[in-house]
Design an enzyme around this catalytic site. Structure first.
Site, PDB file in Angstrom:
ATOM      1  N   ASP A 116      -5.745  -6.455   5.048  1.00 25.74           N
ATOM      2  CA  ASP A 116      -5.266  -5.080   4.876  1.00 25.74           C
ATOM      3  C   ASP A 116      -5.344  -4.301   6.188  1.00 25.74           C
ATOM      4  O   ASP A 116      -6.435  -4.111   6.731  1.00 25.74           O
ATOM      5  CB  ASP A 116      -6.144  -4.403   3.806  1.00 25.74           C
ATOM      6  CG  ASP A 116      -5.686  -3.008   3.444  1.00 25.74           C
ATOM      7  OD1 ASP A 116      -4.599  -2.594   3.874  1.00 25.74           O
ATOM      8  OD2 ASP A 116      -6.441  -2.337   2.706  1.00 25.74           O
ATOM      9  N   GLY A 117      -4.181  -3.847   6.646  1.00 25.10           N
ATOM     10  CA  GLY A 117      -4.139  -2.967   7.813  1.00 25.10           C
ATOM     11  C   GLY A 117      -3.257  -3.503   8.928  1.00 25.10           C
ATOM     12  O   GLY A 117      -3.500  -4.579   9.451  1.00 25.10           O
ATOM     13  N   GLY A 118      -2.191  -2.756   9.234  1.00 21.99           N
ATOM     14  CA  GLY A 118      -1.340  -3.111  10.373  1.00 21.99           C
ATOM     15  C   GLY A 118      -0.491  -4.354  10.178  1.00 21.99           C
ATOM     16  O   GLY A 118      -0.074  -4.985  11.146  1.00 21.99           O
ATOM     17  N   GLY A 163      -9.322   4.047   6.221  1.00 16.77           N
ATOM     18  CA  GLY A 163      -9.212   5.507   6.245  1.00 16.77           C
ATOM     19  C   GLY A 163      -7.800   6.035   6.427  1.00 16.77           C
ATOM     20  O   GLY A 163      -7.466   7.075   5.891  1.00 16.77           O
ATOM     21  N   PHE A 164      -6.982   5.284   7.167  1.00 10.59           N
ATOM     22  CA  PHE A 164      -5.638   5.794   7.465  1.00 10.59           C
ATOM     23  C   PHE A 164      -4.613   4.667   7.508  1.00 10.59           C
ATOM     24  O   PHE A 164      -4.937   3.555   7.962  1.00 10.59           O
ATOM     25  CB  PHE A 164      -5.633   6.527   8.811  1.00 10.59           C
ATOM     26  CG  PHE A 164      -6.552   7.719   8.825  1.00 10.59           C
ATOM     27  CD1 PHE A 164      -6.106   8.964   8.408  1.00 10.59           C
ATOM     28  CD2 PHE A 164      -7.884   7.572   9.198  1.00 10.59           C
ATOM     29  CE1 PHE A 164      -6.971  10.055   8.382  1.00 10.59           C
ATOM     30  CE2 PHE A 164      -8.763   8.654   9.173  1.00 10.59           C
ATOM     31  CZ  PHE A 164      -8.302   9.900   8.761  1.00 10.59           C
ATOM     32  N   ASP A 202      -4.908   2.646  -2.579  1.00 10.50           N
ATOM     33  CA  ASP A 202      -5.977   3.000  -1.643  1.00 10.50           C
ATOM     34  C   ASP A 202      -6.676   4.269  -2.090  1.00 10.50           C
ATOM     35  O   ASP A 202      -6.105   5.354  -2.041  1.00 10.50           O
ATOM     36  CB  ASP A 202      -5.387   3.223  -0.247  1.00 10.50           C
ATOM     37  CG  ASP A 202      -5.118   1.916   0.463  1.00 10.50           C
ATOM     38  OD1 ASP A 202      -6.032   1.073   0.503  1.00 10.50           O
ATOM     39  OD2 ASP A 202      -4.007   1.744   0.979  1.00 10.50           O
ATOM     40  N   MET A 247      -9.699   6.923  -1.575  1.00 11.94           N
ATOM     41  CA  MET A 247     -10.628   7.405  -0.537  1.00 11.94           C
ATOM     42  C   MET A 247     -11.393   8.625  -1.049  1.00 11.94           C
ATOM     43  O   MET A 247     -10.821   9.467  -1.730  1.00 11.94           O
ATOM     44  CB  MET A 247      -9.834   7.810   0.704  1.00 11.94           C
ATOM     45  CG  MET A 247      -8.982   6.687   1.245  1.00 11.94           C
ATOM     46  SD  MET A 247      -8.114   7.234   2.706  1.00 11.94           S
ATOM     47  CE  MET A 247      -7.128   5.777   3.049  1.00 11.94           C
ATOM     48  N   HIS A 279      -0.949  -2.010  -4.100  1.00 12.42           N
ATOM     49  CA  HIS A 279      -2.283  -1.769  -3.542  1.00 12.42           C
ATOM     50  C   HIS A 279      -2.559  -0.268  -3.570  1.00 12.42           C
ATOM     51  O   HIS A 279      -1.877   0.523  -2.913  1.00 12.42           O
ATOM     52  CB  HIS A 279      -2.286  -2.302  -2.107  1.00 12.42           C
ATOM     53  CG  HIS A 279      -3.596  -2.232  -1.406  1.00 12.42           C
ATOM     54  ND1 HIS A 279      -4.567  -3.200  -1.524  1.00 12.42           N
ATOM     55  CD2 HIS A 279      -4.089  -1.310  -0.540  1.00 12.42           C
ATOM     56  CE1 HIS A 279      -5.595  -2.888  -0.753  1.00 12.42           C
ATOM     57  NE2 HIS A 279      -5.343  -1.736  -0.152  1.00 12.42           N
ATOM     58  N   GLY A 307      -0.902   3.123   8.931  1.00 15.58           N
ATOM     59  CA  GLY A 307      -0.160   3.151  10.194  1.00 15.58           C
ATOM     60  C   GLY A 307      -0.962   2.839  11.441  1.00 15.58           C
ATOM     61  O   GLY A 307      -0.540   3.161  12.546  1.00 15.58           O
ATOM     62  N   SER A 334       0.862  -1.190   0.000  1.00 11.01           N
ATOM     63  CA  SER A 334       0.000   0.000   0.000  1.00 11.01           C
ATOM     64  C   SER A 334       0.890   1.228   0.000  1.00 11.01           C
ATOM     65  O   SER A 334       1.722   1.398   0.889  1.00 11.01           O
ATOM     66  CB  SER A 334      -0.892   0.012   1.242  1.00 11.01           C
ATOM     67  OG  SER A 334      -1.371   1.339   1.449  1.00 11.01           O
ATOM     68  N   HIS A 368      -8.099  -0.613  -4.256  1.00 13.41           N
ATOM     69  CA  HIS A 368      -9.026  -0.741  -3.124  1.00 13.41           C
ATOM     70  C   HIS A 368      -9.861   0.534  -3.023  1.00 13.41           C
ATOM     71  O   HIS A 368      -9.372   1.574  -2.583  1.00 13.41           O
ATOM     72  CB  HIS A 368      -8.179  -0.971  -1.852  1.00 13.41           C
ATOM     73  CG  HIS A 368      -8.976  -1.042  -0.587  1.00 13.41           C
ATOM     74  ND1 HIS A 368      -8.380  -0.911   0.656  1.00 13.41           N
ATOM     75  CD2 HIS A 368     -10.296  -1.254  -0.353  1.00 13.41           C
ATOM     76  CE1 HIS A 368      -9.314  -1.025   1.597  1.00 13.41           C
ATOM     77  NE2 HIS A 368     -10.481  -1.226   1.008  1.00 13.41           N
ATOM     78  N   MET A 386     -10.479  -6.291   6.151  1.00  7.03           N
ATOM     79  CA  MET A 386      -9.826  -5.136   6.783  1.00  7.03           C
ATOM     80  C   MET A 386      -9.465  -5.484   8.228  1.00  7.03           C
ATOM     81  O   MET A 386     -10.323  -5.900   9.008  1.00  7.03           O
ATOM     82  CB  MET A 386     -10.756  -3.912   6.781  1.00  7.03           C
ATOM     83  CG  MET A 386     -11.053  -3.317   5.416  1.00  7.03           C
ATOM     84  SD  MET A 386      -9.599  -2.855   4.454  1.00  7.03           S
ATOM     85  CE  MET A 386      -8.822  -1.652   5.533  1.00  7.03           C
ATOM     86  N   MET A 432     -12.267   2.730  -1.320  1.00  5.38           N
ATOM     87  CA  MET A 432     -12.982   3.066  -0.086  1.00  5.38           C
ATOM     88  C   MET A 432     -13.874   4.249  -0.432  1.00  5.38           C
ATOM     89  O   MET A 432     -13.598   5.404  -0.107  1.00  5.38           O
ATOM     90  CB  MET A 432     -11.971   3.401   1.021  1.00  5.38           C
ATOM     91  CG  MET A 432     -11.250   2.159   1.540  1.00  5.38           C
ATOM     92  SD  MET A 432      -9.783   2.543   2.491  1.00  5.38           S
ATOM     93  CE  MET A 432      -8.614   2.739   1.166  1.00  5.38           C
ATOM     94  N   GLY A 458       1.652  -1.491   4.235  1.00  7.62           N
ATOM     95  CA  GLY A 458       1.915  -0.122   3.825  1.00  7.62           C
ATOM     96  C   GLY A 458       3.089   0.497   4.545  1.00  7.62           C
ATOM     97  O   GLY A 458       4.235   0.425   4.095  1.00  7.62           O
ATOM     98  N   SER A 459       2.810   1.093   5.707  1.00  9.83           N
ATOM     99  CA  SER A 459       3.849   1.858   6.407  1.00  9.83           C
ATOM    100  C   SER A 459       5.049   0.998   6.809  1.00  9.83           C
ATOM    101  O   SER A 459       6.179   1.479   6.808  1.00  9.83           O
ATOM    102  CB  SER A 459       3.250   2.548   7.632  1.00  9.83           C
ATOM    103  OG  SER A 459       2.489   1.642   8.384  1.00  9.83           O
TER     104      SER A 459
HETATM  105  C1  DX5 Z   1      -6.440   1.665   5.243  1.00  8.26           C
HETATM  106  C2  DX5 Z   1      -5.913   1.228   3.904  1.00  8.26           C
HETATM  107  C3  DX5 Z   1      -4.610   0.499   3.886  1.00  8.26           C
HETATM  108  C4  DX5 Z   1      -3.650   0.618   4.959  1.00  8.26           C
HETATM  109  C5  DX5 Z   1      -2.351  -0.121   4.853  1.00  8.26           C
HETATM  110  O1  DX5 Z   1      -7.467   2.542   5.041  1.00  8.26           O
HETATM  111  O2  DX5 Z   1      -6.888   0.493   3.219  1.00  8.26           O
HETATM  112  O3  DX5 Z   1      -4.358  -0.286   2.783  1.00  8.26           O
HETATM  113  O4  DX5 Z   1      -3.456   1.948   5.246  1.00  8.26           O
HETATM  114  O5  DX5 Z   1      -1.363   0.546   5.544  1.00  8.26           O
HETATM  115  P1  DX5 Z   1      -0.679  -0.005   6.878  1.00  8.26           P
HETATM  116  O6  DX5 Z   1       0.053  -1.271   6.466  1.00  8.26           O
HETATM  117  O7  DX5 Z   1       0.220   1.098   7.284  1.00  8.26           O
HETATM  118  O8  DX5 Z   1      -1.749  -0.286   7.866  1.00  8.26           O
HETATM  119 ZN    ZN Z   2      -6.278  -0.703   1.454  1.00 14.00          ZN
END
Ligand code: DX5
Ligand code: ZN
Length: 212
Positions: A172-174, A139-140, A32, A34, A30, A142, A6, A63, A134, A65, A193-194
């Site tokens: 997806d996420g963390g 939305g964010f 994202d 929004m 990926h 990290g 991401s 993705h 998810m 959103m 992502g991060s």
């Molecule tokens: C969240 C997104 C992501 C997510 C991934 O809204 O869909 O894909 O930010 O980033 P990390 O890996 O930093 O959670």
């Molecule tokens: Zn995503």
């Protein structure tokens, strides 16, 4: 387990140096998207996706959103997406949106937020190419991984094997070196992502995830 990066937290001022090397090492990118309505944030749109398309041949796992994903499918296909995933919680006809994505000859995915159960999407599973679980509130980037997602990936794997379904299971996420081992035996790919983009050595972190 394959890796989809991401790029939400990437340094966009310098994509030749930040994006291109990461793209070489991962399996999917990926994207994202929004809309400030489905989630309280804005990222980037199809013009950015189309620009990045010129820098890599890796498949784009887009993705959405977005509250009204059905109105923007064609633009994201034209921008170069191979997979388009939207949320079942969006304001759209889920089956019609799956059909619309597939009508462009690309793969269709559905995604569920942390409060949505696998049971709620069971009826769509025969028709999709990807299910994105998810593990944070969308939305964010990290945010902290939510362990409630683990059982959902397990359940999706059981249903896939029992019924001979074809979808890829994605999360997806963390996702990082500590959380990925919790889901690596259930998923086909994971979004990170991060953990990758904000590292001094992204390549090393991609290797950590790939070698699980
Ligand atoms: C969240 C997104 C992501 C997510 C991934 O809204 O869909 O894909 O930010 O980033 P990390 O890996 O930093 O959670
Ligand atoms: Zn995503």
């Amino acid at each position: 387990m394959k890796i989809s990066v991401s790029i939400l937290t990437l340094d966009f001022a310098n994509v030749e140096k930040t994006f291109v090397p990461i793209a070489k090492d991962v399996d999917y990118i990926h994207m994202d998207i929004m809309d400030a309505e489905f989630v309280p944030n804005i990222s980037f749109g199809y013009s950015v996706v189309g620009a990045l398309r010129k820098l890599t041949n890796k498949p784009f796992d887009t993705h959405l959103m977005m509250m009204h994903p059905q109105n923007y499918i064609e633009q994201f296909v034209k921008a170069g997406s191979q997979y388009i995933t939207f949320h079942v919680e969006a304001d759209c006809d889920v089956m019609e949106t799956i059909k619309l994505i597939k009508s462009f000859g690309i793969k269709a995915g559905i995604s569920i937020k942390p409060k949505t159960s696998v049971e709620e999407i069971e009826k769509y599973l025969p028709y999709v190419d990807m299910v994105l679980v998810m593990s944070v509130e969308p939305g964010f980037g990290g945010q902290k991984f939510m362990e409630s997602a683990i059982d959902k990936t397990k359940k999706l794997k059981e249903l896939k094997e029992k019924n001979g379904y074809n979808y890829l299971i994605n999360i997806d996420g963390g996702i990082n070196g500590n959380t990925a081992p919790l889901i690596s035996k259930y998923v086909d790919l994971a979004v990170s992502g991060s953990y990758i983009c904000n590292a001094d050595n992204p390549k090393e972190r991609i290797e950590v995830l790939k070698n699980l």
